[in-house]
Design an enzyme around this catalytic site. Structure first.
Site, PDB file in Angstrom:
ATOM      1  N   ASP A   1      32.332  29.700  36.353  1.00  0.00           N
ATOM      2  CA  ASP A   1      31.336  30.774  36.235  1.00  0.00           C
ATOM      3  C   ASP A   1      31.135  31.052  34.744  1.00  0.00           C
ATOM      4  O   ASP A   1      31.951  30.629  33.917  1.00  0.00           O
ATOM      5  CB  ASP A   1      31.848  32.032  36.957  1.00  0.00           C
ATOM      6  CG  ASP A   1      30.712  32.874  37.508  1.00  0.00           C
ATOM      7  OD1 ASP A   1      29.557  32.697  37.082  1.00  0.00           O
ATOM      8  OD2 ASP A   1      30.985  33.742  38.372  1.00  0.00           O
TER       9      ASP A   1
ATOM     10  N   ASP B   1      34.246  62.275  16.237  1.00  0.00           N
ATOM     11  CA  ASP B   1      33.063  62.599  17.063  1.00  0.00           C
ATOM     12  C   ASP B   1      32.536  61.390  17.845  1.00  0.00           C
ATOM     13  O   ASP B   1      31.510  61.464  18.501  1.00  0.00           O
ATOM     14  CB  ASP B   1      31.938  63.163  16.181  1.00  0.00           C
ATOM     15  CG  ASP B   1      31.476  62.181  15.111  1.00  0.00           C
ATOM     16  OD1 ASP B   1      32.030  61.055  15.063  1.00  0.00           O
ATOM     17  OD2 ASP B   1      30.577  62.524  14.341  1.00  0.00           O
ATOM     18  N   GLY B   2      33.247  60.258  17.733  1.00  0.00           N
ATOM     19  CA  GLY B   2      32.866  59.084  18.521  1.00  0.00           C
ATOM     20  C   GLY B   2      31.991  58.088  17.775  1.00  0.00           C
ATOM     21  O   GLY B   2      31.692  57.011  18.296  1.00  0.00           O
ATOM     22  N   GLU B   3      31.590  58.436  16.553  1.00  0.00           N
ATOM     23  CA  GLU B   3      30.739  57.506  15.811  1.00  0.00           C
ATOM     24  C   GLU B   3      31.571  56.369  15.217  1.00  0.00           C
ATOM     25  O   GLU B   3      32.735  56.550  14.865  1.00  0.00           O
ATOM     26  CB  GLU B   3      29.988  58.248  14.695  1.00  0.00           C
ATOM     27  CG  GLU B   3      28.965  59.219  15.264  1.00  0.00           C
ATOM     28  CD  GLU B   3      28.165  59.943  14.192  1.00  0.00           C
ATOM     29  OE1 GLU B   3      28.406  59.714  12.989  1.00  0.00           O
ATOM     30  OE2 GLU B   3      27.290  60.746  14.579  1.00  0.00           O
TER      31      GLU B   3
ATOM     32  N   ARG C   1      23.841  40.287  31.266  1.00  0.00           N
ATOM     33  CA  ARG C   1      23.557  40.267  32.710  1.00  0.00           C
ATOM     34  C   ARG C   1      22.432  41.222  33.096  1.00  0.00           C
ATOM     35  O   ARG C   1      21.958  41.177  34.214  1.00  0.00           O
ATOM     36  CB  ARG C   1      24.844  40.587  33.498  1.00  0.00           C
ATOM     37  CG  ARG C   1      25.857  39.446  33.436  1.00  0.00           C
ATOM     38  CD  ARG C   1      27.114  39.768  34.192  1.00  0.00           C
ATOM     39  NE  ARG C   1      27.898  40.807  33.531  1.00  0.00           N
ATOM     40  CZ  ARG C   1      28.992  41.349  34.021  1.00  0.00           C
ATOM     41  NH1 ARG C   1      29.445  40.958  35.191  1.00  0.00           N
ATOM     42  NH2 ARG C   1      29.645  42.271  33.350  1.00  0.00           N
ATOM     43  N   GLN C   2      22.028  42.079  32.157  1.00  0.00           N
ATOM     44  CA  GLN C   2      20.860  42.941  32.435  1.00  0.00           C
ATOM     45  C   GLN C   2      19.626  42.205  31.924  1.00  0.00           C
ATOM     46  O   GLN C   2      18.966  42.611  30.976  1.00  0.00           O
ATOM     47  CB  GLN C   2      21.043  44.300  31.778  1.00  0.00           C
ATOM     48  CG  GLN C   2      22.246  45.053  32.362  1.00  0.00           C
ATOM     49  CD  GLN C   2      22.297  46.508  31.932  1.00  0.00           C
ATOM     50  OE1 GLN C   2      21.284  47.168  31.796  1.00  0.00           O
ATOM     51  NE2 GLN C   2      23.507  47.002  31.722  1.00  0.00           N
TER      52      GLN C   2
ATOM     53  N   HIS D   1      24.437  34.306  29.675  1.00  0.00           N
ATOM     54  CA  HIS D   1      24.250  34.403  31.123  1.00  0.00           C
ATOM     55  C   HIS D   1      22.900  33.851  31.590  1.00  0.00           C
ATOM     56  O   HIS D   1      22.840  33.065  32.528  1.00  0.00           O
ATOM     57  CB  HIS D   1      24.411  35.871  31.548  1.00  0.00           C
ATOM     58  CG  HIS D   1      24.209  36.075  33.015  1.00  0.00           C
ATOM     59  ND1 HIS D   1      25.084  35.579  33.951  1.00  0.00           N
ATOM     60  CD2 HIS D   1      23.220  36.697  33.708  1.00  0.00           C
ATOM     61  CE1 HIS D   1      24.660  35.904  35.163  1.00  0.00           C
ATOM     62  NE2 HIS D   1      23.527  36.573  35.036  1.00  0.00           N
TER      63      HIS D   1
ATOM     64  N   LYS E   1      26.878  33.664  47.697  1.00  0.00           N
ATOM     65  CA  LYS E   1      27.277  35.020  47.280  1.00  0.00           C
ATOM     66  C   LYS E   1      26.082  35.952  47.379  1.00  0.00           C
ATOM     67  O   LYS E   1      24.982  35.599  46.951  1.00  0.00           O
ATOM     68  CB  LYS E   1      27.786  34.978  45.835  1.00  0.00           C
ATOM     69  CG  LYS E   1      28.089  36.347  45.242  1.00  0.00           C
ATOM     70  CD  LYS E   1      28.763  36.230  43.871  1.00  0.00           C
ATOM     71  CE  LYS E   1      27.892  36.755  42.776  1.00  0.00           C
ATOM     72  NZ  LYS E   1      28.546  36.814  41.465  1.00  0.00           N
TER      73      LYS E   1
ATOM     74  N   ASP F   1      28.307  30.694  43.512  1.00  0.00           N
ATOM     75  CA  ASP F   1      26.999  31.295  43.727  1.00  0.00           C
ATOM     76  C   ASP F   1      25.965  30.162  43.703  1.00  0.00           C
ATOM     77  O   ASP F   1      25.999  29.320  42.795  1.00  0.00           O
ATOM     78  CB  ASP F   1      26.774  32.248  42.538  1.00  0.00           C
ATOM     79  CG  ASP F   1      25.484  33.023  42.610  1.00  0.00           C
ATOM     80  OD1 ASP F   1      24.674  32.732  43.497  1.00  0.00           O
ATOM     81  OD2 ASP F   1      25.315  33.913  41.761  1.00  0.00           O
TER      82      ASP F   1
HETATM   83  C1  R5P Z   1      27.029  36.991  37.753  1.00  0.00           C
HETATM   84  O1  R5P Z   1      25.892  36.575  37.956  1.00  0.00           O
HETATM   85  C2  R5P Z   1      27.974  36.300  36.842  1.00  0.00           C
HETATM   86  O2  R5P Z   1      27.660  34.960  36.683  1.00  0.00           O
HETATM   87  C3  R5P Z   1      29.396  36.448  37.327  1.00  0.00           C
HETATM   88  O3  R5P Z   1      29.525  35.821  38.582  1.00  0.00           O
HETATM   89  C4  R5P Z   1      29.782  37.893  37.463  1.00  0.00           C
HETATM   90  O4  R5P Z   1      29.487  38.549  36.277  1.00  0.00           O
HETATM   91  C5  R5P Z   1      31.245  38.057  37.782  1.00  0.00           C
HETATM   92  O5  R5P Z   1      31.522  39.416  37.919  1.00  0.00           O
HETATM   93  P1  R5P Z   1      32.829  39.902  38.667  1.00  0.00           P
HETATM   94  O6  R5P Z   1      33.981  39.199  38.030  1.00  0.00           O
HETATM   95  O7  R5P Z   1      32.864  41.379  38.457  1.00  0.00           O
HETATM   96  O8  R5P Z   1      32.668  39.545  40.111  1.00  0.00           O
END
Ligand code: R5P
Length: 301
Positions: free
Chosen positions: A228, A36-38, A103-104, A137, A202, A177
């Site tokens: 990154d 069932d996915g659990e 990242r959220q 992050h 970016k 970035d």
């Molecule tokens: C974003 O702010 C992160 O630092 C990475 O640059 C990002 O998660 C990279 O995602 P993707 O490989 O999908 O471009």
């Protein structure tokens, strides 16, 4: 106090390496997904009293892989914490080499949830003693946790050491970035005091997630290290590699603490001109050229 390390399903190699570095016993887990996915998880132990009064170190990364997505990994982590608490662990240390949902970390569009904070507050509410993450992050998500100790472990030194051993010379560290320039400056210091840092611009469409990257840098004949925190689909890295090559770069190293390499990321990065993709074993895949085991163990000694 006796120490025991629980090796989570997502960190089997790293977990054992940390236990070896510390010279302590490790226990593995049984895990599966029910029809069932659990999720199901059991710490592989016959005598539960063994955990009573011990310091338990749980190692579980929470990146996606073929054996479990982020949500399964988080649920397995919750199960491990709850189980060792029930068995009477005196101290619980949680190591999450890659923190899912990191990242959220803010509201990008009205109506969104800052889910990184939710994940961390669930873990914190389980009354663990110490939490260790690696190159998270946005470190600000670690503020306000109530557990006794929270550490964001630096991955950059060991990544830089690996790249130096490859023989990279005349290095420029490039940030994909502008927002990550400070991180890249910190990284560049590990290659030497005067190693230059530059960046591309970016822009990410917050609705579609699509990125555009622009810029031309002075990279003629340079070995370029593009750094990154995460490589997910590889779109960011591939764009930065392409622009670096157009700017005259010699070798290009695609470096990330957490190389998730989703979808066709490997193809995108290598076909854009990267010489090597370099990540850590926060993610257990072929890009894990560098192990975090010693760096993590040094904090725990
Ligand atoms: C974003 O702010 C992160 O630092 C990475 O640059 C990002 O998660 C990279 O995602 P993707 O490989 O999908 O471009």
């Amino acid at each position: 106090m006796e120490k025991i390390l629980i090796v989570g399903p997502a960190s089997q190699i790293l977990g054992v390496k940390i236990a070896n570095e510390l010279g302590i016993e490790s226990l593995n887990t049984e895990f599966k997904t029910f029809p069932d996915g659990e999720n199901y998880l059991r710490v592989n132990i016959e005598d539960e009293t063994k955990i009573m009064g011990t310091e338990v170190i749980i190692v579980q990364s929470t990146g996606p892989s073929s054996s479990g997505n982020q949500n399964s990994r988080l649920f397995e982590l919750f199960m491990m914490i709850s189980t060792v608490k029930r068995m009477g662990a005196a101290k619980i240390i949680v190591i999450i080499p890659y923190l899912a949902y990191a990242r959220q970390d803010k509201v990008f569009r009205p109506g969104e949830c800052v889910f990184a904070n939710v994940i961390l507050s669930i873990i914190d509410s389980m009354r663990i003693d110490e939490l260790y993450v690696c190159d998270v992050h946005a470190p600000k998500v670690l503020q306000d946790l109530i557990c006794n100790k929270v550490v964001n472990i630096d991955t950059m030194k060991i990544l830089a050491e690996y790249i130096k051993e490859l023989g990279a010379k005349d290095i420029v560290v490039v940030s994909p970035d502008k927002g990550a320039v400070e991180r890249s400056k910190a990284f560049a210091k590990y290659f030497g005091e005067d190693v230059p840092v530059d960046f591309f611009e970016k822009k990410r469409d917050v609705k579609t997630g699509d990125i555009t990257m622009t810029g031309k840098l002075s990279l003629q004949g340079k070995d370029v290290v593009i750094s990154d925190d995460i490589i997910a689909t590889g779109g960011t890295m591939a764009s930065a590699i392409k622009l670096s090559k157009e700017s005259g770069a010699n070798k290009v190293y695609a470096v990330a603490s957490h190389a998730l390499l989703l979808q066709n990321a490997k193809y995108r990065i290598l076909s854009a001109g990267a010489d090597e993709i370099i990540g850590t074993d926060s993610i257990d895949n072929e890009a894990a050229k560098v192990s975090l085991a010693k760096a993590i163990a040094d904090y725990l000694k």
